[in-house]
Design an enzyme around this catalytic site. Sequence first.
Site, PDB file in Angstrom:
ATOM      1  N   SER A 131      35.005  45.526  47.798  1.00 54.81           N
ATOM      2  CA  SER A 131      34.636  44.512  46.669  1.00 54.81           C
ATOM      3  C   SER A 131      33.819  43.535  47.711  1.00 54.81           C
ATOM      4  O   SER A 131      33.703  43.648  48.817  1.00 54.81           O
ATOM      5  CB  SER A 131      35.943  43.668  46.346  1.00 54.81           C
ATOM      6  OG  SER A 131      35.486  42.540  45.803  1.00 54.81           O
ATOM      7  N   TYR A 144      42.920  37.919  46.067  1.00 58.38           N
ATOM      8  CA  TYR A 144      42.220  39.179  46.090  1.00 58.38           C
ATOM      9  C   TYR A 144      41.152  39.125  47.097  1.00 58.38           C
ATOM     10  O   TYR A 144      40.905  40.246  47.434  1.00 58.38           O
ATOM     11  CB  TYR A 144      41.235  38.607  44.631  1.00 58.38           C
ATOM     12  CG  TYR A 144      40.763  39.914  44.293  1.00 58.38           C
ATOM     13  CD1 TYR A 144      40.982  41.046  43.685  1.00 58.38           C
ATOM     14  CD2 TYR A 144      39.175  40.027  44.444  1.00 58.38           C
ATOM     15  CE1 TYR A 144      40.276  42.118  43.033  1.00 58.38           C
ATOM     16  CE2 TYR A 144      38.317  40.938  44.339  1.00 58.38           C
ATOM     17  CZ  TYR A 144      39.045  42.262  43.539  1.00 58.38           C
ATOM     18  OH  TYR A 144      38.061  43.241  43.132  1.00 58.38           O
TER      19      TYR A 144
HETATM   20  P1  NAD Z   1      40.841  47.301  35.542  1.00 56.02           P
HETATM   21  O1  NAD Z   1      41.341  46.261  35.356  1.00 56.02           O
HETATM   22  O2  NAD Z   1      39.711  47.756  34.370  1.00 56.02           O
HETATM   23  O3  NAD Z   1      41.611  48.710  35.634  1.00 56.02           O
HETATM   24  C1  NAD Z   1      42.708  48.636  36.841  1.00 56.02           C
HETATM   25  C2  NAD Z   1      43.288  49.842  36.786  1.00 56.02           C
HETATM   26  O4  NAD Z   1      44.183  49.811  37.681  1.00 56.02           O
HETATM   27  C3  NAD Z   1      44.287  50.281  35.532  1.00 56.02           C
HETATM   28  O5  NAD Z   1      43.958  51.420  35.286  1.00 56.02           O
HETATM   29  C4  NAD Z   1      45.507  49.869  35.569  1.00 56.02           C
HETATM   30  O6  NAD Z   1      46.451  50.578  35.027  1.00 56.02           O
HETATM   31  C5  NAD Z   1      45.864  49.982  37.107  1.00 56.02           C
HETATM   32  N1  NAD Z   1      46.764  49.200  37.605  1.00 56.02           N
HETATM   33  C6  NAD Z   1      46.708  47.969  37.898  1.00 56.02           C
HETATM   34  N2  NAD Z   1      47.844  47.610  38.746  1.00 56.02           N
HETATM   35  C7  NAD Z   1      48.527  48.765  38.893  1.00 56.02           C
HETATM   36  C8  NAD Z   1      49.377  48.913  39.977  1.00 56.02           C
HETATM   37  N3  NAD Z   1      50.300  48.082  40.296  1.00 56.02           N
HETATM   38  N4  NAD Z   1      49.775  50.317  40.145  1.00 56.02           N
HETATM   39  C9  NAD Z   1      48.920  51.226  39.551  1.00 56.02           C
HETATM   40  N5  NAD Z   1      47.859  51.151  38.671  1.00 56.02           N
HETATM   41  C10 NAD Z   1      47.606  49.898  38.358  1.00 56.02           C
HETATM   42  O7  NAD Z   1      39.825  46.963  36.531  1.00 56.02           O
HETATM   43  P2  NAD Z   1      38.644  47.604  37.446  1.00 56.02           P
HETATM   44  O8  NAD Z   1      37.369  46.506  37.018  1.00 56.02           O
HETATM   45  O9  NAD Z   1      38.215  49.068  37.090  1.00 56.02           O
HETATM   46  O10 NAD Z   1      38.726  47.527  38.752  1.00 56.02           O
HETATM   47  C11 NAD Z   1      39.258  48.767  39.673  1.00 56.02           C
HETATM   48  C12 NAD Z   1      39.147  48.491  41.154  1.00 56.02           C
HETATM   49  O11 NAD Z   1      37.745  48.223  41.354  1.00 56.02           O
HETATM   50  C13 NAD Z   1      39.947  47.453  41.434  1.00 56.02           C
HETATM   51  O12 NAD Z   1      40.609  47.957  42.683  1.00 56.02           O
HETATM   52  C14 NAD Z   1      39.068  46.227  41.516  1.00 56.02           C
HETATM   53  O13 NAD Z   1      39.581  45.289  42.661  1.00 56.02           O
HETATM   54  C15 NAD Z   1      37.779  46.884  42.190  1.00 56.02           C
HETATM   55  N6  NAD Z   1      36.594  46.182  41.994  1.00 56.02           N
HETATM   56  C16 NAD Z   1      36.433  45.799  40.554  1.00 56.02           C
HETATM   57  C17 NAD Z   1      34.971  45.021  40.469  1.00 56.02           C
HETATM   58  C18 NAD Z   1      34.540  44.712  39.314  1.00 56.02           C
HETATM   59  O14 NAD Z   1      33.535  43.980  39.032  1.00 56.02           O
HETATM   60  N7  NAD Z   1      35.199  45.222  37.971  1.00 56.02           N
HETATM   61  C19 NAD Z   1      34.134  44.718  41.635  1.00 56.02           C
HETATM   62  C20 NAD Z   1      34.728  45.182  42.825  1.00 56.02           C
HETATM   63  C21 NAD Z   1      36.106  45.979  42.849  1.00 56.02           C
END
Ligand code: NAD
Length: 239
Positions: A131, A144
Amino acid sequence: MTFSKDVFQDKRALVTGATQGIGAAIANRLAALGAHVTAVGLDHGDGSLDPGVQVRTADVSRGQDIDTLFQDIGELDIVVNCAGIIRRGAEHDPAVFEQVLAVNLTGTMRVCTAARERLKPRSGCIVNIASMLSFFGGSLVPAYSASKGGVAQLTKSLALAYAVDGIRVNAVAPGWIATPLTQALQDDPTRSGPILSRTPLGRWGTPKDVAEAVAFLCTPAAAFMTGVILPVDGGYLVA
Ligand code: NAD
């Protein structure tokens, strides 16, 4: 098309956190490029996975769930650790802090450890999802940011440890991506305004932007890359 559509033919991939958002886009992209993909999430998600992707439910923070998941997983070529949570505003509570670390950091480590022997026969690769908060602090999100800083360091350490098995370990560090995780920020002009004005490419990223970078790291084009934390951020980090 940025890659040959059969680049992952006969490859087997496991993507956690893949039932919605960025993980689902990664699972769909790997499948579209020929891989047999298992997507793991807490539930079956929001319907954004393509029909060819197999879905499994597991909580990466629970060792028993990972053991059960890997009982029926054979050899693997690609593992993507995308499961992640954020608890904006609540993470100064030590119990919440622990929960976020358990999913984002320890969950990633659990899956890497379980996957290592499955990846070794195929000289496979791992891509972790870091991230911008791997690099910056966040006053509302100490857990986080600590977890994602940890994911970056874990990626470097496992790159060193797994090289002997021919396994590459890299990470992508997404910038601000439009997904359910960032919905509250997208909906709040006082938050989204500064984000967009600091992003040189001038838009929110899409899950597909991240999926393309993950796919690249899994192709032979990245055969000499390991231990890399690759920003996919529209230039946010250097602005
Ligand atoms: P999201 O909330 O849309 O999706 C999260 C996914 O993770 C879902 O499929 C959920 O079922 C799964 N999940 C959550 N807790 C879990 C657990 N304990 N065990 C198994 N699965 C679990 O999130 P997103 O925005 O798609 O983010 C995905 C990844 O990308 C994360 O690691 C997040 O930190 C990272 N990220 C996101 C952003 C952003 O701007 N959206 C930026 C940087 C990093």
